[in-house]
Write a protein that holds these residues in place. Structure first.
Motif, PDB file in Angstrom:
ATOM      1  N   ALA A 337       1.028  -0.941  -0.024  1.00  0.00           N
ATOM      2  CA  ALA A 337      -0.250   0.154  -0.050  1.00  0.00           C
ATOM      3  C   ALA A 337       1.096   1.518   0.513  1.00  0.00           C
ATOM      4  CB  ALA A 337      -0.886   0.288   1.163  1.00  0.00           C
ATOM      5  N   GLU A 338       2.033   1.190   0.563  1.00  0.00           N
ATOM      6  CA  GLU A 338       3.234   2.602   0.496  1.00  0.00           C
ATOM      7  C   GLU A 338       3.596   2.399  -0.689  1.00  0.00           C
ATOM      8  OE1 GLU A 338       6.180   2.200   3.830  1.00  0.00           O
ATOM      9  OE2 GLU A 338       5.408   0.261   4.481  1.00  0.00           O
ATOM     10  N   ASN A 339       3.874   4.183  -0.692  1.00  0.00           N
ATOM     11  CA  ASN A 339       3.940   4.785  -2.336  1.00  0.00           C
ATOM     12  C   ASN A 339       3.184   4.550  -3.388  1.00  0.00           C
ATOM     13  OD1 ASN A 339       5.341   6.177  -3.525  1.00  0.00           O
ATOM     14  ND2 ASN A 339       7.210   4.392  -4.180  1.00  0.00           N
ATOM     15  N   SER A 340       1.844   4.827  -3.019  1.00  0.00           N
ATOM     16  CA  SER A 340       0.529   5.158  -3.543  1.00  0.00           C
ATOM     17  C   SER A 340       0.412   3.219  -4.184  1.00  0.00           C
ATOM     18  CB  SER A 340       0.939   5.870  -5.363  1.00  0.00           C
ATOM     19  OG  SER A 340       1.057   7.303  -4.211  1.00  0.00           O
ATOM     20  N   GLY A 341       0.854   2.048  -3.621  1.00  0.00           N
ATOM     21  CA  GLY A 341       0.372   0.847  -4.242  1.00  0.00           C
ATOM     22  C   GLY A 341       2.141   0.643  -4.961  1.00  0.00           C
ATOM     23  N   LYS A 342       2.885   1.197  -4.855  1.00  0.00           N
ATOM     24  CA  LYS A 342       3.920   0.562  -5.778  1.00  0.00           C
ATOM     25  C   LYS A 342       4.702  -0.357  -4.943  1.00  0.00           C
ATOM     26  CE  LYS A 342       5.342   4.458  -7.642  1.00  0.00           C
ATOM     27  NZ  LYS A 342       4.272   5.354  -7.668  1.00  0.00           N
ATOM     28  N   GLY A 343       5.017   0.360  -3.247  1.00  0.00           N
ATOM     29  CA  GLY A 343       5.341  -0.115  -2.816  1.00  0.00           C
ATOM     30  C   GLY A 343       6.980   0.945  -1.961  1.00  0.00           C
ATOM     31  N   VAL A 344       7.836   0.112  -0.992  1.00  0.00           N
ATOM     32  CA  VAL A 344       9.040   0.959  -0.790  1.00  0.00           C
ATOM     33  C   VAL A 344      10.380   0.740  -1.989  1.00  0.00           C
ATOM     34  CG1 VAL A 344       8.305   0.990   1.432  1.00  0.00           C
ATOM     35  CG2 VAL A 344       9.806  -1.170   0.862  1.00  0.00           C
ATOM     36  N   THR A 348       9.387   6.942  -6.316  1.00  0.00           N
ATOM     37  CA  THR A 348       7.625   7.627  -5.675  1.00  0.00           C
ATOM     38  C   THR A 348       7.764   8.292  -7.452  1.00  0.00           C
ATOM     39  OG1 THR A 348       8.862   8.294  -3.676  1.00  0.00           O
ATOM     40  CG2 THR A 348       6.753   9.932  -4.561  1.00  0.00           C
ATOM     41  N   LEU A 349       8.188   8.295  -7.777  1.00  0.00           N
ATOM     42  CA  LEU A 349       7.458   9.404  -9.036  1.00  0.00           C
ATOM     43  C   LEU A 349       8.409   8.052 -10.763  1.00  0.00           C
ATOM     44  CD1 LEU A 349       6.274  10.871 -10.980  1.00  0.00           C
ATOM     45  CD2 LEU A 349       7.994  11.756 -10.856  1.00  0.00           C
ATOM     46  N   ARG A 381      20.277   6.848 -14.807  1.00  0.00           N
ATOM     47  CA  ARG A 381      18.565   5.530 -15.510  1.00  0.00           C
ATOM     48  C   ARG A 381      17.758   6.511 -14.390  1.00  0.00           C
ATOM     49  NH1 ARG A 381      20.249  -0.299 -17.338  1.00  0.00           N
ATOM     50  NH2 ARG A 381      20.759  -0.081 -15.548  1.00  0.00           N
ATOM     51  N   GLN A 382      18.558   6.640 -13.310  1.00  0.00           N
ATOM     52  CA  GLN A 382      17.840   6.833 -11.543  1.00  0.00           C
ATOM     53  C   GLN A 382      16.974   7.979 -11.326  1.00  0.00           C
ATOM     54  OE1 GLN A 382      17.411   4.471  -8.211  1.00  0.00           O
ATOM     55  NE2 GLN A 382      17.805   6.601  -6.900  1.00  0.00           N
ATOM     56  N   ASP A 383      17.922   9.198 -11.357  1.00  0.00           N
ATOM     57  CA  ASP A 383      17.641  10.659 -11.714  1.00  0.00           C
ATOM     58  C   ASP A 383      17.494  11.059 -13.014  1.00  0.00           C
ATOM     59  OD1 ASP A 383      18.796   9.670  -8.918  1.00  0.00           O
ATOM     60  OD2 ASP A 383      20.667  10.486  -9.805  1.00  0.00           O
ATOM     61  N   HIS A 435      14.570  -4.110 -16.072  1.00  0.00           N
ATOM     62  CA  HIS A 435      15.036  -2.594 -16.011  1.00  0.00           C
ATOM     63  C   HIS A 435      14.131  -1.142 -15.286  1.00  0.00           C
ATOM     64  CE1 HIS A 435      18.311  -4.780 -17.914  1.00  0.00           C
ATOM     65  NE2 HIS A 435      17.447  -5.623 -18.829  1.00  0.00           N
ATOM     66  N   GLY A 436      13.308  -1.496 -16.055  1.00  0.00           N
ATOM     67  CA  GLY A 436      12.936   0.282 -15.762  1.00  0.00           C
ATOM     68  C   GLY A 436      12.274   0.794 -14.311  1.00  0.00           C
ATOM     69  N   THR A 437      11.913  -0.180 -13.766  1.00  0.00           N
ATOM     70  CA  THR A 437      11.636  -0.471 -12.564  1.00  0.00           C
ATOM     71  C   THR A 437      12.438  -0.771 -11.591  1.00  0.00           C
ATOM     72  OG1 THR A 437      10.653  -2.577 -12.064  1.00  0.00           O
ATOM     73  CG2 THR A 437       8.935  -0.838 -12.800  1.00  0.00           C
ATOM     74  N   GLY A 438      12.104  -0.219 -10.555  1.00  0.00           N
ATOM     75  CA  GLY A 438      13.208  -1.170  -8.791  1.00  0.00           C
ATOM     76  C   GLY A 438      14.001   0.000  -8.687  1.00  0.00           C
ATOM     77  N   LYS A 439      13.465   0.710  -7.022  1.00  0.00           N
ATOM     78  CA  LYS A 439      14.796   1.433  -6.865  1.00  0.00           C
ATOM     79  C   LYS A 439      15.872   1.212  -6.387  1.00  0.00           C
ATOM     80  CE  LYS A 439      14.555   5.264  -2.898  1.00  0.00           C
ATOM     81  NZ  LYS A 439      13.945   5.291  -1.974  1.00  0.00           N
ATOM     82  N   MET A 440      17.261   1.479  -6.761  1.00  0.00           N
ATOM     83  CA  MET A 440      18.574   1.431  -6.082  1.00  0.00           C
ATOM     84  C   MET A 440      19.192   2.329  -5.038  1.00  0.00           C
ATOM     85  SD  MET A 440      22.064   1.908  -8.157  1.00  0.00           S
ATOM     86  CE  MET A 440      23.470   0.974  -7.500  1.00  0.00           C
TER      87      MET A 440
END
Length: 460
Positions: A337-344, A348-349, A381-383, A435-440
Motif C-alpha cells: 500500500a505504501e508509495n501509492s500502491g507501488k511499495g518501498v 515515488t515517481l 537511469r534513476q535521476d 530494467h525499468g522499475t526498481g529503486k536503487m
C-alpha cells in the motif's frame, strides 16, 4: 561449431519512407559501424581476430562477392567453400572467433590446405593468413578470460599476463583518479608497471602518482588506443551532424565526438543524458563503449554501434502500454500500500520511458540483443531517465528459424504460430518492468540515504 542460420533483416519499407535528410543522417551514422567492427575486434578478446576479419573481406573483394567463381577456378571444392562461408558467417555474427554468448572459441570445419589455397588469392590475403594460420585452429585457449594457458583476452594484451589481482589493483587507482574503465584496456610491462590504455583520438602519456611510491606499482595512463578507427568514427559522426533533425541530436553527436576524441567518459555520460531527451526519433542510435560482457573482470566494454529506424505503428502500441505502466507496477509481487500502491522498492515517481519499436539498419556488436534498456549508468537511469527499444526486425527474423530441436513435433505448429508474439511481449515487459522499475537504494553522500537506514525495507 554449429551450422549458422542466416536471416534477412527487412528494412527497405521504413528506409524508403525517410526524407532525404533522414536518409543521409542514417547513412553516415551507419558508416560508423564499419569502423566500430574493427574496434570490436581490437577490444573484445583475441589477437588473431582482426587479421581473420580482414582476411574475409580481402577474399570477398578478390572475387567481387561471387564465391562460386573461386570454386569454378579450381582453387577449392564446393564443400571447402561451403565450410569457409559457414565459418565466416559465424565469425562475423559474433564479431570474432569466440561465441558472443558463452565466450567459447570455435574453429573452422575446413581443411587447412584449402584455407591456405584461399590465401593465394591476393598478396594481401597471403600476408593476413600468415598472421593467424596457427592460432585460428589452436585449442587451447578454449575461451575468453584472464590470459593464461586456457584463456585469452585483448582487454589485457602484452607478453606479461595480467592477473585478476592486477585488475583489482588498477581499479582502485582508477577510482581514485575518477577514470572510468569502460573505454580502457590494461597492459603489464616487463618491469611490472601497469599501463592503462585509454581509447581516444588524442595521444598522450602520464604517470599516476598515488599512495606510497615505495610499495605501489608504477601506473601509467596511455591515451590513443584505437586512435585511427575512432578518428574515422568521429569523421562520420561529424558528417551525420550536418543532417541531424534537431539541436538535441546535434548536441549528443558533439558529445560523442568529444568523448571519442579525448577519451573522457564524463562527456559520454553527458551524451547519454542528452540522448534520453531525444524522444521518438525516426532514426535511433546507440554508440559507445556500452556492454562489459566479454571482460573477465566485468568492467571494460566493447564498442557498439546500432542505427535503427522507428516503426510508428508498433511504437504507438508500446506507447499505450507505457501510459498504463503504473497499473502494472502496482501488480508486481513486492508492491504494498505504501508509495501509492507501488511499495518501498519503487521510486515515488515513475517517469514513463521513451519506448520505441525499431528496425535495425546497422548493428555491430558481439551479441545482437532483441531489446535494450539504456543508458547502463544506474545514476542516470534513476535521476534522469532511460530509453527502451525493441529491435523488431531482428526478432521477426529469428522467429523464422529452420529448426527448433527441443520442441516436440506434435507441438511444433502451435509453437511456430505463437513464438514471435510471445517472445516479443516477453522482451517488452522485460525491458519496461525488468530494467525499468526498481529503486536503487544508496548512500548518496556521507550519512545521507535515499531510504531509512534505521528501518530498511524488508526483502520480500
Amino acid at each position: 561449431m554449429a551450422s549458422p542460420q542466416v536471416y534477412r533483416l527487412e528494412i527497405a519499407h521504413l528506409f524508403n519512407g525517410l526524407s532525404e535528410q533522414e536518409k543521409h543522417y542514417s547513412h553516415h551514422m551507419a558508416r560508423c559501424s564499419r569502423f566500430v567492427g574493427r574496434q570490436d575486434h581490437l577490444t573484445t578478446g583475441f589477437p588473431e581476430s582482426l587479421p581473420i576479419f580482414d582476411f574475409i573481406l580481402a577474399l570477398y573483394q578478390s572475387c567481387d562477392g561471387d564465391w562460386s567463381s573461386i570454386v569454378d577456378e579450381g582453387v577449392v571444392t564446393n564443400q571447402d567453400m561451403a565450410s569457409f562461408l559457414e565459418y565466416a558467417a559465424t565469425f562475423l555474427s559474433n564479431v570474432g572467433n569466440y561465441y558472443g554468448s558463452g565466450d567459447q572459441k570455435f574453429v573452422p570445419r575446413l581443411r587447412m590446405d584449402a584455407l591456405e589455397a584461399l590465401a593465394t588469392r591476393s598478396p594481401r590475403s597471403k600476408v593476413l593468413y600468415a598472421q593467424f594460420k596457427d592460432s585460428i585452429v589452436a585449442i587451447p585457449p578454449f575461451s575468453l578470460g584472464f590470459p593464461g594457458e586456457r584463456a585469452q583476452s585483448s582487454y589485457y594484451p602484452g607478453p606479461v599476463a595480467v592477473t585478476k589481482n592486477d585488475a583489482e589493483c588498477i581499479s582502485r587507482y582508477m577510482d581514485a583518479q575518477h577514470i572510468y574503465p569502460e573505454n580502457t584496456r590494461l597492459r603489464k610491462a616487463e618491469d611490472g608497471a601497469l599501463e592503462i590504455l585509454q581509447a581516444s583520438v588524442l595521444l598522450g602519456e602520464s604517470e599516476l602518482q598515488l599512495g606510497d611510491s615505495l610499495s605501489s606499482p608504477v601506473v601509467k595512463l596511455l591515451k590513443g588506443d584505437h586512435a585511427a578507427d575512432l578518428e574515422k568514427v568521429c569523421e562520420n559522426l561529424q558528417k551525420a551532424n550536418e543532417y541531424a533533425a534537431n539541436d538535441t541530436q546535434r548536441r549528443f553527436l558533439a558529445e560523442y565526438i568529444e568523448s571519442f576524441r579525448t577519451g573522457n567518459l564524463e562527456s559520454y555520460r553527458d551524451s547519454q543524458r542528452t540522448w534520453i531527451s531525444d524522444q521518438g526519433p525516426k532514426v535511433e542510435n546507440i554508440f559507445g563503449f556500452v556492454e562489459p560482457y566479454r571482460d573477465p573482470y566485468g568492467v571494460r566494454a566493447e564498442f557498439e554501434a546500432l542505427v535503427a529506424l522507428a516503426d510508428p505503428f508498433e511504437t504507438k502500441l508500446l506507447t499505450r502500454l507505457v501510459e498504463h505502466s503504473d497499473k502494472f507496477i502496482c501488480r508486481l509481487p513486492w508492491a504494498i500500500a505504501e508509495n501509492s500502491g507501488k511499495g518501498v522498492f519503487e521510486k515515488t515517481l515513475f517517469e514513463p520511458p521513451d519506448f520505441s519499436s525499431i528496425h535495425s539498419l546497422a548493428y555491430c556488436s558481439s551479441i545482437i540483443v532483441p531489446g535494450i534498456n539504456l543508458p547502463n549508468y544506474n545514476d542516470i537511469r534513476q535521476d534522469v531517465g532511460f530509453k527502451n527499444v525493441i529491435i523488431a526486425n531482428r526478432m521477426a527474423a529469428e522467429s523464422t528459424a529452420a529448426t527448433w530441436p527441443f520442441i516436440d513435433s506434435d507441438e511444433l505448429p502451435t509453437f511456430r504460430n505463437h513464438k514471435h508474439s510471445a517472445y516479443y511481449w516477453w522482451v517488452v515487459l522485460h525491458e519496461l518492468l525488468g530494467h525499468g522499475t526498481g529503486k536503487m537504494m544508496i548512500e548518496q553522500s556521507t550519512g545521507q540515504y535515499n531510504f531509512d537506514p534505521g528501518n530498511p525495507p524488508t526483502n520480500p
